[in-house]
Design a protein around this motif. Sequence first.
Motif, PDB file in Angstrom:
ATOM      1  N   ASP A  38       0.851  -1.188   0.000  1.00 21.62           N
ATOM      2  CA  ASP A  38       0.000   0.000   0.000  1.00 21.62           C
ATOM      3  C   ASP A  38       0.886   1.238   0.000  1.00 21.62           C
ATOM      4  N   ALA A  39       0.543   2.240  -0.820  1.00 20.88           N
ATOM      5  CA  ALA A  39       1.389   3.425  -0.946  1.00 20.88           C
ATOM      6  C   ALA A  39       1.581   4.123   0.397  1.00 20.88           C
ATOM      7  N   ASP A  40       0.534   4.231   1.191  1.00 24.64           N
ATOM      8  CA  ASP A  40       0.653   4.939   2.461  1.00 24.64           C
ATOM      9  C   ASP A  40       1.636   4.259   3.407  1.00 24.64           C
ATOM     10  N   GLU A  41       1.601   2.915   3.453  1.00 26.96           N
ATOM     11  CA  GLU A  41       2.522   2.242   4.367  1.00 26.96           C
ATOM     12  C   GLU A  41       3.965   2.327   3.857  1.00 26.96           C
ATOM     13  N   VAL A  42       4.150   2.312   2.546  1.00 26.99           N
ATOM     14  CA  VAL A  42       5.495   2.479   1.983  1.00 26.99           C
ATOM     15  C   VAL A  42       6.024   3.869   2.290  1.00 26.99           C
ATOM     16  N   PHE A  43       5.180   4.886   2.100  1.00 17.66           N
ATOM     17  CA  PHE A  43       5.607   6.257   2.355  1.00 17.66           C
ATOM     18  C   PHE A  43       5.872   6.492   3.840  1.00 17.66           C
ATOM     19  N   THR A  44       5.015   5.938   4.695  1.00 17.08           N
ATOM     20  CA  THR A  44       5.219   6.090   6.133  1.00 17.08           C
ATOM     21  C   THR A  44       6.547   5.476   6.557  1.00 17.08           C
ATOM     22  N   PHE A  45       6.845   4.303   6.015  1.00 13.31           N
ATOM     23  CA  PHE A  45       8.118   3.642   6.303  1.00 13.31           C
ATOM     24  C   PHE A  45       9.286   4.515   5.858  1.00 13.31           C
ATOM     25  N   VAL A  69       8.113  15.177  -2.182  1.00 16.30           N
ATOM     26  CA  VAL A  69       8.327  15.604  -3.562  1.00 16.30           C
ATOM     27  C   VAL A  69       7.985  14.410  -4.456  1.00 16.30           C
ATOM     28  N   PRO A  70       6.884  14.463  -5.194  1.00 23.99           N
ATOM     29  CA  PRO A  70       6.465  13.287  -5.970  1.00 23.99           C
ATOM     30  C   PRO A  70       7.542  12.791  -6.923  1.00 23.99           C
ATOM     31  N   SER A  71       7.720  11.483  -6.953  1.00 30.98           N
ATOM     32  CA  SER A  71       8.691  10.826  -7.829  1.00 30.98           C
ATOM     33  C   SER A  71       8.186   9.412  -8.103  1.00 30.98           C
ATOM     34  N   VAL A  72       8.501   8.896  -9.278  1.00 28.78           N
ATOM     35  CA  VAL A  72       8.111   7.523  -9.611  1.00 28.78           C
ATOM     36  C   VAL A  72       9.247   6.545  -9.353  1.00 28.78           C
ATOM     37  N   THR A  73      10.416   7.044  -8.978  1.00 31.59           N
ATOM     38  CA  THR A  73      11.565   6.165  -8.772  1.00 31.59           C
ATOM     39  C   THR A  73      11.770   5.864  -7.285  1.00 31.59           C
ATOM     40  N   GLY A  74      12.129   6.893  -6.506  1.00 28.70           N
ATOM     41  CA  GLY A  74      12.319   6.707  -5.077  1.00 28.70           C
ATOM     42  C   GLY A  74      11.498   7.704  -4.291  1.00 28.70           C
ATOM     43  N   TYR A  87      17.545  17.945   0.562  1.00 32.28           N
ATOM     44  CA  TYR A  87      16.657  16.946  -0.027  1.00 32.28           C
ATOM     45  C   TYR A  87      17.071  15.575   0.487  1.00 32.28           C
ATOM     46  N   ALA A  88      16.106  14.822   0.974  1.00 29.76           N
ATOM     47  CA  ALA A  88      16.346  13.462   1.472  1.00 29.76           C
ATOM     48  C   ALA A  88      15.772  12.478   0.473  1.00 29.76           C
ATOM     49  N   LYS A  89      16.581  11.521   0.049  1.00 29.56           N
ATOM     50  CA  LYS A  89      16.154  10.520  -0.940  1.00 29.56           C
ATOM     51  C   LYS A  89      16.317   9.125  -0.357  1.00 29.56           C
ATOM     52  N   TYR A  90      15.295   8.324  -0.545  1.00 32.77           N
ATOM     53  CA  TYR A  90      15.330   6.947  -0.062  1.00 32.77           C
ATOM     54  C   TYR A  90      14.906   6.042  -1.218  1.00 32.77           C
ATOM     55  N   ALA A  91      15.692   5.008  -1.466  1.00 30.73           N
ATOM     56  CA  ALA A  91      15.440   4.154  -2.623  1.00 30.73           C
ATOM     57  C   ALA A  91      15.200   2.713  -2.210  1.00 30.73           C
ATOM     58  N   PHE A  92      14.402   2.032  -3.002  1.00 36.03           N
ATOM     59  CA  PHE A  92      14.193   0.592  -2.892  1.00 36.03           C
ATOM     60  C   PHE A  92      14.933  -0.074  -4.052  1.00 36.03           C
ATOM     61  N   PRO A  93      15.039  -1.409  -4.069  1.00 35.19           N
ATOM     62  CA  PRO A  93      15.756  -2.070  -5.166  1.00 35.19           C
ATOM     63  C   PRO A  93      15.114  -1.844  -6.530  1.00 35.19           C
ATOM     64  N   VAL A  97       7.027   2.652  -8.752  1.00 37.63           N
ATOM     65  CA  VAL A  97       5.977   2.094  -9.616  1.00 37.63           C
ATOM     66  C   VAL A  97       6.005   0.572  -9.559  1.00 37.63           C
ATOM     67  N   SER A  98       7.183  -0.018  -9.738  1.00 40.24           N
ATOM     68  CA  SER A  98       7.296  -1.481  -9.715  1.00 40.24           C
ATOM     69  C   SER A  98       6.982  -2.044  -8.336  1.00 40.24           C
ATOM     70  N   LEU A  99       7.468  -1.351  -7.304  1.00 39.08           N
ATOM     71  CA  LEU A  99       7.227  -1.811  -5.941  1.00 39.08           C
ATOM     72  C   LEU A  99       5.734  -1.873  -5.638  1.00 39.08           C
ATOM     73  N   LEU A 100       5.013  -0.808  -5.989  1.00 39.15           N
ATOM     74  CA  LEU A 100       3.577  -0.738  -5.691  1.00 39.15           C
ATOM     75  C   LEU A 100       2.756  -1.626  -6.619  1.00 39.15           C
ATOM     76  N   ARG A 101       3.363  -2.103  -7.679  1.00 42.50           N
ATOM     77  CA  ARG A 101       2.718  -3.080  -8.550  1.00 42.50           C
ATOM     78  C   ARG A 101       2.975  -4.510  -8.092  1.00 42.50           C
TER      79      ARG A 101
END
Length: 418
Positions: A38-45, A69-74, A87-93, A97-101
């Motif tokens: 779920d997007a909210d739980e990913v963003f909260t994390f 700051v909206p982004s489709v990558t991280g 600016y703070a950036k956090y990335a997944f593998p 878009v792919s993660l939420l799919r």
Amino acid sequence: MRQPIRCPGRVSHPLPLEAYVSTTAVSASPEHVPPVPDADEVFTFAVREIAAAAADLWPRADVDLGVHVPSVTGYVRRIRVDGRILYAKYAFPVSLVSLLRGACGPWPAVRAAQQAYVQRPGALMDREAAQLRLLAQQDSPRVCAVAGLARGVLFTESVTGPTLADLLLQRPHDAADLLSSTFGELRQLHHPSAARLLGPARVIGERSIRGTFQRKFNGLSGPTYVERLGAERCAPDDRALVVGLLRDVVVRLHRLQATGLPQQASRRVLAYGDLKPEHVVFPEGNSGQPVFIDPGLLLAPPVVDAARLISRTVLLLAAARPGVETGQQAMDGVSAFAVARTWLQELLVLWLMDSVNILTTYLSAPGTLPLPGRGSALVGRAVDLCRMADQLSSELAAGADARAVWESALGLAQAVAA
């Protein structure tokens, strides 16, 4: 837009620190786990990881977690640390878009794997920080400064001033000079000797135009991916047209890149990789030296940087729709910039591949993921952009002269901008 979150690190956190630290514990039983995160739980994390990283780096600072700051990558957030904007950036593998799919499974599995991922030396933010620090040691290009790196979160200094995207829309008659001077800042990177500066472990191959295209559209999953495009973003009639056009475009681009593009290793230099107009900032105005953000250094021919710069300029015009005169002036500048290069065929194919990569990422984004403003605008122009890609890929596949296809491309891009 989510409200800013205050985190006064000098005194105490509004929540216990444990609330900001990730954990792999899962309270829900497997049968209650949703099939995709779920997007909210990913963003909260991600927010909690950013807060914890800031507390690690600046334990006595007042930290305001600011806005998303909206982004489709991280996950990106604009924050303040004792009043200093970062600016703070956090990335997944994979991309958001792919993660939420569901590419990495349900959220408990993603969260468990994420701890190991961010601790690996090769995690994306580690490589991006290393690239920024490497570039900071060179005369050019000038890059934003790294403010800190912790828990898989990269903090960079904010750079203020008009972006190349702003200037292209405000001063379209200067587009040729703006594009040429921006590309010229990469001259030192494009020198053959620069390739030795970056070790293989620090390359960000995920941002390769060809590599991204192959990942998206190869194998059995590629056609399925195309068939599902726009399911949550397009009107039904538009979606049917977009899917049909992209189905043919992807097939043609596969054939063109397999048979028509040079592959000589001797032409591989250090390319900036993630070069686009909004990633080039002019703190002293358009006459000063620009500052580049968000590098994606990789070994590739210089044409990769030129193709991405042109592709993103055309997408910028498509999203902004500045009108006939501005569109024509800007594309005249693009033409003047491109004809100074010698590889029109390769430039055209890579331009189309990059545009298809970007457009399909936006089209495949789940409805719960906020898109950047230009991303939403491009979804609305998807039919026109796909028709342009269809026409140009058809001409290239038929063996038309690259110069003639280039002239066709300029006219079609001007029409999309108008």
